[in-house]
Design an enzyme around this catalytic site. Structure first.
Site, PDB file in Angstrom:
ATOM      1  N   ASP A   7      15.060  52.820  61.372  1.00  0.00           N
ATOM      2  CA  ASP A   7      15.346  53.783  60.323  1.00  0.00           C
ATOM      3  C   ASP A   7      15.083  55.152  60.945  1.00  0.00           C
ATOM      4  O   ASP A   7      14.397  55.251  61.963  1.00  0.00           O
ATOM      5  CB  ASP A   7      14.431  53.524  59.125  1.00  0.00           C
ATOM      6  CG  ASP A   7      14.591  54.574  58.041  1.00  0.00           C
ATOM      7  OD1 ASP A   7      15.731  54.857  57.651  1.00  0.00           O
ATOM      8  OD2 ASP A   7      13.564  55.119  57.610  1.00  0.00           O
ATOM      9  N   ASP A   9      14.308  58.860  59.277  1.00  0.00           N
ATOM     10  CA  ASP A   9      13.185  59.646  58.757  1.00  0.00           C
ATOM     11  C   ASP A   9      11.980  58.754  58.479  1.00  0.00           C
ATOM     12  O   ASP A   9      12.081  57.769  57.738  1.00  0.00           O
ATOM     13  CB  ASP A   9      13.595  60.345  57.456  1.00  0.00           C
ATOM     14  CG  ASP A   9      14.736  61.316  57.655  1.00  0.00           C
ATOM     15  OD1 ASP A   9      14.469  62.477  57.988  1.00  0.00           O
ATOM     16  OD2 ASP A   9      15.903  60.906  57.485  1.00  0.00           O
ATOM     17  N   ASP A 167      10.295  52.102  57.234  1.00  0.00           N
ATOM     18  CA  ASP A 167       9.098  52.484  56.476  1.00  0.00           C
ATOM     19  C   ASP A 167       9.318  52.445  54.971  1.00  0.00           C
ATOM     20  O   ASP A 167       8.551  53.038  54.209  1.00  0.00           O
ATOM     21  CB  ASP A 167       8.628  53.888  56.891  1.00  0.00           C
ATOM     22  CG  ASP A 167       9.605  54.982  56.470  1.00  0.00           C
ATOM     23  OD1 ASP A 167      10.831  54.742  56.535  1.00  0.00           O
ATOM     24  OD2 ASP A 167       9.152  56.074  56.078  1.00  0.00           O
TER      25      ASP A 167
END
Length: 229
Positions: A7, A9, A167
């Site tokens: 991922d 960001d 995250d």
């Protein structure tokens, strides 16, 4: 395992400082109470709408006024996309280790392509990234597995031989739905409503920092542990 997908960001790149700067600037310009930096950080993975909502909680997200504020936020971000942004500490040697052992790495993100490409260019990662999948490339975004399948197809590697690191619960769900090996980056921008029960995300592994992630990835792709720096 033959490849690693991230991922963007909160997993590969620490972008929060620039989002915090812009949101707080918008608060000051509007004469509103300045939103706490830690609160903004928890909303980064939820996207621009969630961050702008912190400034204008009274507006509905489909209100034309809210949409105008959201566009202003995106314009400000796009104009100065990497003022305080960089890879998470320890990520440069991790990527270098993968590259030196011919393990391709790429990105599957819900961040718009224009912003994603600008960010990679600013950090000199464009040529190093083997694949970039953004919302514009698919009909269904994460947590649907479609973007994961597209990345695997581009890499010409079976999904079951790919690791996905994220995250947010949708990252882990997308990876699991595609039968990839999933790693929860607990050092990232964990959403408030999900951060107290990480086991419920059902990731294959949880790491608390990039150093730990480096070690886990090395083991999974067959790199000797002494390569970690």
């Amino acid at each position: 395992m033959q490849a690693v997908l991230f991922d963007l960001d909160g997993t590969l790149i620490d972008t929060a400082a620039d989002f915090i700067r812009i949101i707080q600037e918008m608060c000051r310009a509007e004469g509103r109470a300045v939103v706490d930096a830690d609160l903004i950080r928890t909303q980064v993975s939820e996207g621009a709408r969630a961050m702008v909502k912190l400034v204008y909680p009274e507006l509905e997200v489909d209100d034309p006024i809210f949409l105008a504020h959201r566009q202003r936020f995106l314009d400000l971000y796009g104009a100065d996309i990497a003022v305080d942004t960089d890879l998470f500490t320890g990520m440069y040697p991790l990527l270098a280790d993968l590259e030196s052992h011919h393990i391709p790495w790429g990105i599957v993100t819900n961040k718009p392509r224009g912003l994603s490409e600008a960010l990679l260019k600013a950090l000199d990662l464009t040529e190093r990234c083997a694949v970039l999948v953004c919302p514009e490339d698919v009909k269904q975004t994460k947590p649907d597995p479609e973007p994961m399948y597209l990345a695997a197809k581009h890499l010409k590697i079976d999904e079951k031989q790919i690791i996905y690191v994220g995250d947010h619960p949708r990252d882990i769900d997308a990876g699991r739905n595609a039968k990839m090996y999933t790693i929860l980056a607990a050092y990232g921008y964990l959403p408030l409503q999900h951060k107290d029960n990480l086991a419920a995300w059902q990731a294959d592994h949880i790491v608390s920092n990039v150093s730990e992630l480096h070690q886990v990835l090395n083991k999974l792709v067959g790199i000797k542990q002494h390569s970690v720096t």
